[in-house]
Design a protein around this motif. Structure first.
Motif, PDB file in Angstrom:
ATOM      1  N   ASP A 152       3.051  12.138 -16.922  1.00  0.00           N
ATOM      2  CA  ASP A 152       2.442  11.219 -17.895  1.00  0.00           C
ATOM      3  C   ASP A 152       1.028  11.648 -18.258  1.00  0.00           C
ATOM      4  N   ARG A 153       0.301  12.151 -17.278  1.00  0.00           N
ATOM      5  CA  ARG A 153      -1.100  12.450 -17.494  1.00  0.00           C
ATOM      6  C   ARG A 153      -1.574  13.543 -16.540  1.00  0.00           C
ATOM      7  N   MET A 154      -2.715  14.113 -16.896  1.00  0.00           N
ATOM      8  CA  MET A 154      -3.376  15.126 -16.072  1.00  0.00           C
ATOM      9  C   MET A 154      -4.782  14.634 -15.756  1.00  0.00           C
ATOM     10  N   GLY A 155      -5.160  14.789 -14.516  1.00  0.00           N
ATOM     11  CA  GLY A 155      -6.488  14.349 -14.115  1.00  0.00           C
ATOM     12  C   GLY A 155      -7.269  15.466 -13.457  1.00  0.00           C
ATOM     13  N   TRP A 156      -8.584  15.328 -13.507  1.00  0.00           N
ATOM     14  CA  TRP A 156      -9.472  16.211 -12.751  1.00  0.00           C
ATOM     15  C   TRP A 156     -10.128  15.365 -11.660  1.00  0.00           C
ATOM     16  N   PHE A 157     -10.146  15.915 -10.471  1.00  0.00           N
ATOM     17  CA  PHE A 157     -10.809  15.305  -9.327  1.00  0.00           C
ATOM     18  C   PHE A 157     -11.729  16.340  -8.710  1.00  0.00           C
ATOM     19  N   ARG A 158     -12.645  15.904  -7.869  1.00  0.00           N
ATOM     20  CA  ARG A 158     -13.508  16.842  -7.174  1.00  0.00           C
ATOM     21  C   ARG A 158     -13.769  16.356  -5.762  1.00  0.00           C
ATOM     22  N   GLN A 159     -14.073  17.308  -4.902  1.00  0.00           N
ATOM     23  CA  GLN A 159     -14.352  16.988  -3.513  1.00  0.00           C
ATOM     24  C   GLN A 159     -15.491  17.841  -3.011  1.00  0.00           C
ATOM     25  N   ALA A 160     -16.576  17.184  -2.652  1.00  0.00           N
ATOM     26  CA  ALA A 160     -17.727  17.861  -2.075  1.00  0.00           C
ATOM     27  C   ALA A 160     -17.581  17.887  -0.558  1.00  0.00           C
TER      28      ALA A 160
END
Length: 125
Positions: free
Chosen positions: A32-40
């Protein structure tokens, strides 16, 4: 299955720009969708931005709004994250992810079914 491959990370000075790409392959029509996530380091993975394949609606986290832009190219099954005015606190591993359920929480990590391997973004001060 959907395979995701990120690229475009690197080292940049504060105030600089980078563009991340996420190429999707496999059963991309199922997402349905594409997301961007980040992890420090030492922190939980956090939501950055999301785009729906159908219609192209987008939503961004408050911390990046006005600086980061998510976009997609349906023909190429590729999603981009244009990042401008980067800050040292943007330093993290950036992941793209695909979710199948259109009714699930768009900012929560758990509903996303497929994940890329991540690309490192480092912003020096």
């Amino acid at each position: 299955q959907v395979q995701l491959v990120e690229s475009g990370g690197g080292l940049v000075q504060a105030g600089g720009s980078l563009r991340l790409s996420c190429a999707a392959s496999g059963r991309t029509f199922s997402s349905d969708r594409m997301g961007w996530f980040r992890q420090a380091p030492g922190k939980e993975r956090e939501f950055v931005a999301v785009i729906r394949w159908s219609g192209g609606a987008t939503y961004s986290a408050a911390s990046v709004k006005g600086r980061f832009t998510i976009s997609g190219d349906n023909a190429k099954n590729t999603v981009y994250l244009q990042m401008k005015s980067l800050k040292p606190e943007d330093t993290a591993v950036y992941y793209c992810a695909a979710a199948r359920d259109p009714y699930s929480d768009i900012t929560n990590v758990r509903p996303y079914d497929y994940w890329g391997q991540g690309t490192q973004v480092t912003v020096s001060s």
